[in-house]
Design a protein around this motif. Structure first.
Motif, short mmCIF file in Angstrom:
data_model
loop_
_atom_site.label_atom_id
_atom_site.label_comp_id
_atom_site.label_asym_id
_atom_site.label_seq_id
_atom_site.Cartn_x
_atom_site.Cartn_y
_atom_site.Cartn_z
N GLU A 38 0.79 -1.23 0.00
CA GLU A 38 0.00 0.00 0.00
C GLU A 38 0.82 1.28 0.00
O GLU A 38 0.34 2.31 -0.40
N MET A 39 2.03 1.25 0.52
CA MET A 39 2.85 2.44 0.75
C MET A 39 2.16 3.28 1.82
O MET A 39 1.90 2.77 2.89
N VAL A 40 1.82 4.51 1.56
CA VAL A 40 1.03 5.32 2.49
C VAL A 40 -0.43 5.03 2.16
O VAL A 40 -0.83 5.09 1.00
N VAL A 41 -1.24 4.69 3.18
CA VAL A 41 -2.58 4.18 2.89
C VAL A 41 -3.64 4.83 3.77
O VAL A 41 -3.38 5.20 4.90
N LEU A 42 -4.83 5.01 3.17
CA LEU A 42 -6.02 5.42 3.89
C LEU A 42 -7.04 4.29 3.76
O LEU A 42 -7.24 3.76 2.66
N LYS A 43 -7.71 3.93 4.88
CA LYS A 43 -8.64 2.81 4.88
C LYS A 43 -9.96 3.20 5.54
O LYS A 43 -9.98 4.04 6.43
N ILE A 44 -11.04 2.55 5.11
CA ILE A 44 -12.33 2.64 5.78
C ILE A 44 -12.87 1.22 5.89
O ILE A 44 -12.76 0.44 4.94
N ARG A 45 -13.41 0.89 7.09
CA ARG A 45 -13.96 -0.44 7.32
C ARG A 45 -15.28 -0.33 8.06
O ARG A 45 -15.52 0.62 8.79
#
Length: 170
Positions: A38-45
């Motif tokens: 992902e490298m730098v990642v933003l997530k939503i769960r």
């Protein structure tokens, strides 16, 4: 192809937002961190012990192209929290993690199975650490490398509003 994946992500997020409007507070998690691929990642769960979500790697220098800044992969994710107890939440801290997606910058499909643990710092925040493998699913990439399997890992800080700031009284 990229438009189709963006459309699928928007549909998935819309479905998640409308699934349980009365009791959805506390089931969402927002996360940001670092990892591979992902490298730098933003997530939503969304969910409790079974979570589904999406992540987007954001632009950094690529190890494949030294002079170009590219985006990381766009991934769909599923988490299954299966064991352990946390002092702050009912969510089990050990989890299995699977993700699949497309890396538009280098045109590769990826699959990433991992195992990880959540370290809750409070009722609303914590750190997820996971380790596993990333599998490249592209003929050209497979032909140019000895193995399609690489290490995969991430560390993410997450926020989940588990308790509502407003209470309803009779």
């Amino acid at each position: 192809m990229r438009f189709l994946l963006i459309k699928a992500d928007v549909f998935l997020i819309s479905l998640l937002l409308s699934a349980d409007p009365v009791f959805s507070q506390g089931k969402f998690e927002l996360a940001g961190g670092f990892g591979s691929p992902e490298m730098v990642v933003l997530k939503i769960r969304y969910g409790k012990n079974v979570q589904i979500g999406a992540s987007q790697g954001i632009g950094v220098f690529s190890m494949f192209s030294q002079s170009q800044i590219i985006n990381g992969p766009t991934m769909s994710e599923i988490y299954y929290h299966f064991s352990g107890k946390s002092r702050f939440t009912e969510q089990k801290p050990w989890y299995l993690f699977g993700s699949a997606g497309y890396w538009f910058g280098i045109n590769i499909f990826l699959c990433c199975p991992r195992i990880g643990r959540s370290f809750n710092l409070s009722e609303n925040t914590g750190i997820n650490i996971d380790l596993g493998a990333q599998i490249a699913l592209d003929k050209e990439f497979l032909a140019s490398n000895h193995s399609p399997v690489f290490p995969s890992e991430s560390i993410c800080y997450f926020f989940s509003p588990r308790k509502s700031p407003m209470t309803v009284s009779d």
